[in-house]
Design a protein around this motif. Structure first.
Motif, PDB file in Angstrom:
ATOM      1  N   ASN A  28     -10.628 -40.440  12.385  1.00 35.83           N
ATOM      2  CA  ASN A  28     -11.636 -40.649  13.095  1.00 35.83           C
ATOM      3  C   ASN A  28     -12.522 -39.354  12.982  1.00 35.83           C
ATOM      4  OD1 ASN A  28     -11.320 -43.426  13.614  1.00 35.83           O
ATOM      5  ND2 ASN A  28     -10.057 -42.962  15.048  1.00 35.83           N
ATOM      6  N   VAL A  29     -12.618 -38.446  12.325  1.00 34.56           N
ATOM      7  CA  VAL A  29     -13.385 -37.395  12.507  1.00 34.56           C
ATOM      8  C   VAL A  29     -14.619 -37.305  11.408  1.00 34.56           C
ATOM      9  CG1 VAL A  29     -13.173 -34.697  12.164  1.00 34.56           C
ATOM     10  CG2 VAL A  29     -11.332 -36.006  12.923  1.00 34.56           C
ATOM     11  N   ILE A  30     -15.651 -37.105  11.955  1.00 28.51           N
ATOM     12  CA  ILE A  30     -16.952 -37.162  10.995  1.00 28.51           C
ATOM     13  C   ILE A  30     -17.508 -35.899  11.329  1.00 28.51           C
ATOM     14  CG2 ILE A  30     -19.065 -38.162  10.781  1.00 28.51           C
ATOM     15  CD1 ILE A  30     -16.931 -40.230  10.359  1.00 28.51           C
ATOM     16  N   VAL A  31     -17.936 -35.315   9.901  1.00 29.42           N
ATOM     17  CA  VAL A  31     -18.354 -33.924   9.976  1.00 29.42           C
ATOM     18  C   VAL A  31     -19.834 -34.198   9.344  1.00 29.42           C
ATOM     19  CG1 VAL A  31     -18.305 -31.594   9.153  1.00 29.42           C
ATOM     20  CG2 VAL A  31     -16.366 -32.958   9.661  1.00 29.42           C
ATOM     21  N   GLU A  32     -20.950 -33.405  10.143  1.00 30.01           N
ATOM     22  CA  GLU A  32     -22.315 -33.522   9.465  1.00 30.01           C
ATOM     23  C   GLU A  32     -22.593 -32.471   8.510  1.00 30.01           C
ATOM     24  OE1 GLU A  32     -25.051 -33.063  12.680  1.00 30.01           O
ATOM     25  OE2 GLU A  32     -24.382 -34.916  13.424  1.00 30.01           O
ATOM     26  N   GLY A  33     -23.374 -32.809   7.489  1.00 28.51           N
ATOM     27  CA  GLY A  33     -23.958 -32.148   6.656  1.00 28.51           C
ATOM     28  C   GLY A  33     -23.208 -31.166   5.460  1.00 28.51           C
ATOM     29  N   GLY A  48     -17.286 -28.976   0.119  1.00 26.87           N
ATOM     30  CA  GLY A  48     -17.377 -27.727   0.335  1.00 26.87           C
ATOM     31  C   GLY A  48     -17.467 -27.684   2.102  1.00 26.87           C
ATOM     32  N   ILE A  49     -16.557 -27.252   2.769  1.00 24.64           N
ATOM     33  CA  ILE A  49     -16.348 -27.127   4.209  1.00 24.64           C
ATOM     34  C   ILE A  49     -16.312 -25.738   4.575  1.00 24.64           C
ATOM     35  CG2 ILE A  49     -15.338 -27.595   6.230  1.00 24.64           C
ATOM     36  CD1 ILE A  49     -14.348 -30.285   4.743  1.00 24.64           C
ATOM     37  N   PRO A  50     -17.436 -25.207   5.075  1.00 21.33           N
ATOM     38  CA  PRO A  50     -17.505 -23.689   5.499  1.00 21.33           C
ATOM     39  C   PRO A  50     -16.826 -23.635   6.698  1.00 21.33           C
ATOM     40  CG  PRO A  50     -19.738 -24.816   5.975  1.00 21.33           C
ATOM     41  CD  PRO A  50     -18.822 -25.631   5.196  1.00 21.33           C
ATOM     42  N   ALA A  51     -16.050 -22.340   6.964  1.00 17.95           N
ATOM     43  CA  ALA A  51     -15.510 -21.931   8.199  1.00 17.95           C
ATOM     44  C   ALA A  51     -14.368 -22.846   8.613  1.00 17.95           C
ATOM     45  CB  ALA A  51     -16.466 -21.592   9.382  1.00 17.95           C
ATOM     46  N   LEU A  52     -13.680 -23.368   7.753  1.00 17.29           N
ATOM     47  CA  LEU A  52     -12.621 -24.436   7.927  1.00 17.29           C
ATOM     48  C   LEU A  52     -11.682 -24.272   9.013  1.00 17.29           C
ATOM     49  CD1 LEU A  52     -11.693 -26.971   6.503  1.00 17.29           C
ATOM     50  CD2 LEU A  52     -10.156 -25.659   5.079  1.00 17.29           C
ATOM     51  N   GLU A  53     -11.428 -22.758   9.255  1.00 19.49           N
ATOM     52  CA  GLU A  53     -10.288 -22.499  10.440  1.00 19.49           C
ATOM     53  C   GLU A  53     -11.051 -22.926  11.676  1.00 19.49           C
ATOM     54  OE1 GLU A  53      -8.357 -18.368  11.978  1.00 19.49           O
ATOM     55  OE2 GLU A  53      -8.168 -18.784   9.911  1.00 19.49           O
ATOM     56  N   LEU A  55     -13.440 -24.694  12.181  1.00 22.65           N
ATOM     57  CA  LEU A  55     -13.813 -26.407  12.315  1.00 22.65           C
ATOM     58  C   LEU A  55     -12.380 -26.973  12.850  1.00 22.65           C
ATOM     59  CD1 LEU A  55     -14.972 -29.202  11.895  1.00 22.65           C
ATOM     60  CD2 LEU A  55     -13.962 -28.997   9.341  1.00 22.65           C
ATOM     61  N   HIS A  56     -11.101 -26.516  12.316  1.00 19.43           N
ATOM     62  CA  HIS A  56      -9.990 -26.976  12.761  1.00 19.43           C
ATOM     63  C   HIS A  56      -9.561 -26.683  14.360  1.00 19.43           C
ATOM     64  CE1 HIS A  56      -7.597 -28.446   8.932  1.00 19.43           C
ATOM     65  NE2 HIS A  56      -8.979 -28.545   8.722  1.00 19.43           N
ATOM     66  N   ARG A  57     -10.247 -25.551  14.705  1.00 18.11           N
ATOM     67  CA  ARG A  57      -9.949 -25.093  16.195  1.00 18.11           C
ATOM     68  C   ARG A  57     -10.634 -25.946  17.067  1.00 18.11           C
ATOM     69  NH1 ARG A  57     -10.072 -19.711  14.106  1.00 18.11           N
ATOM     70  NH2 ARG A  57     -12.001 -19.640  14.595  1.00 18.11           N
ATOM     71  N   VAL A  58     -11.973 -26.363  16.589  1.00 20.21           N
ATOM     72  CA  VAL A  58     -12.735 -27.343  17.414  1.00 20.21           C
ATOM     73  C   VAL A  58     -12.234 -28.640  17.480  1.00 20.21           C
ATOM     74  CG1 VAL A  58     -15.007 -28.638  17.531  1.00 20.21           C
ATOM     75  CG2 VAL A  58     -14.910 -26.091  16.779  1.00 20.21           C
ATOM     76  N   ILE A  59     -11.512 -29.032  16.225  1.00 15.85           N
ATOM     77  CA  ILE A  59     -10.796 -30.439  16.119  1.00 15.85           C
ATOM     78  C   ILE A  59      -9.603 -30.449  17.173  1.00 15.85           C
ATOM     79  CG2 ILE A  59      -9.427 -31.977  14.834  1.00 15.85           C
ATOM     80  CD1 ILE A  59     -11.307 -31.311  12.572  1.00 15.85           C
ATOM     81  N   ALA A  60      -8.771 -29.459  17.093  1.00 16.27           N
ATOM     82  CA  ALA A  60      -7.712 -29.300  17.950  1.00 16.27           C
ATOM     83  C   ALA A  60      -7.912 -29.207  19.639  1.00 16.27           C
ATOM     84  CB  ALA A  60      -6.721 -28.010  17.734  1.00 16.27           C
ATOM     85  N   ARG A 158     -23.758 -20.873  15.847  1.00 12.41           N
ATOM     86  CA  ARG A 158     -22.643 -20.228  16.234  1.00 12.41           C
ATOM     87  C   ARG A 158     -21.098 -20.669  15.925  1.00 12.41           C
ATOM     88  NH1 ARG A 158     -26.122 -20.031  21.226  1.00 12.41           N
ATOM     89  NH2 ARG A 158     -26.654 -17.935  21.230  1.00 12.41           N
ATOM     90  N   GLY A 159     -21.430 -21.621  15.010  1.00 10.76           N
ATOM     91  CA  GLY A 159     -20.228 -22.212  14.252  1.00 10.76           C
ATOM     92  C   GLY A 159     -19.862 -23.706  14.618  1.00 10.76           C
ATOM     93  N   TRP A 160     -18.874 -24.404  14.487  1.00 14.88           N
ATOM     94  CA  TRP A 160     -18.607 -25.546  14.609  1.00 14.88           C
ATOM     95  C   TRP A 160     -18.680 -26.219  16.285  1.00 14.88           C
ATOM     96  CZ3 TRP A 160     -18.786 -28.602  10.635  1.00 14.88           C
ATOM     97  CH2 TRP A 160     -18.494 -28.291   9.447  1.00 14.88           C
ATOM     98  N   LYS A 161     -19.164 -27.525  16.269  1.00 13.69           N
ATOM     99  CA  LYS A 161     -19.442 -27.866  17.739  1.00 13.69           C
ATOM    100  C   LYS A 161     -19.055 -29.455  17.755  1.00 13.69           C
ATOM    101  CE  LYS A 161     -24.165 -28.293  17.629  1.00 13.69           C
ATOM    102  NZ  LYS A 161     -25.578 -28.098  18.230  1.00 13.69           N
TER     103      LYS A 161
END
Length: 170
Positions: A28-33, A48-53, A55-60, A158-161
């Motif tokens: 159930n993870v949806i990422v925009e754009g 193409g997913i920028p700043a993958l690390e 993103l994973h920190r935000v998910i965790a 400022r990164g993923w949110k």
């Protein structure tokens, strides 16, 4: 024009407004754009997913802050986010690799003490601004069945949110 790495065919790129990020292992993870590129010749797709690390920190962080017990796929995601094999994770949790496998495949429920320990391990490994201990107090071993958290993520300056999940997510 961009060319396919597989067949050297022409690649067409589009921006996906709501991309279901199943590659992370959570349903159930949806990422925009997110940019999706597809070869017009062989059909190969590239995401193409920028700043993958980041993103994973935000998910965790979202997973460890959810109310209710961790679902099997969340346990697996958090273990992997810690960079641990099943055996090493079992050692840290004071368990066996077989028990970890049962937790991650839904054949056994992770107890409330192990659930709390995993959340704290992830919180300790990640830079977390605040971690409400009240969330841990709400975890009871025999409460409702574990269900995966629903996430909707967007990348800002400022990164993923994390954002509230739209109703369109099934």
């Amino acid at each position: 024009m961009t060319r396919c790495a597989e067949c050297s065919g022409p690649v067409k790129t589009r921006r996906e407004k709501h991309y279901r990020y199943a590659e992370c292992g959570l349903p159930n993870v949806i990422v925009e754009g997110i940019e999706i590129s597809e070869c017009q010749r062989c059909g190969e797709t590239y995401t193409g997913i920028p700043a993958l690390e980041g993103l994973h920190r935000v998910i965790a962080a979202a997973v460890i802050h959810k109310k209710g017990r961790l679902a099997p796929e969340e346990i697996r995601f958090l273990r992997k986010s810690l960079g641990l094999s099943g055996v090493d994770f079992a050692k840290r949790m004071g368990s066996t690799a077989e028990t970890v496998s049962r937790w991650e495949h839904g054949r056994a429920s992770m107890g409330s003490a192990a659930d709390r320990l995993l959340r704290l391990l992830v919180a300790k490994e990640m830079p977390v601004a605040e971690y409400p201990v009240d969330v841990l107090a709400q975890l009871v071993a025999g409460d409702r069945p574990a269900r995966p958290v629903r996430l909707h993520l967007a990348r800002g300056p400022r990164g993923w949110k994390s954002r509230p999940s739209p109703a369109l997510v099934a």
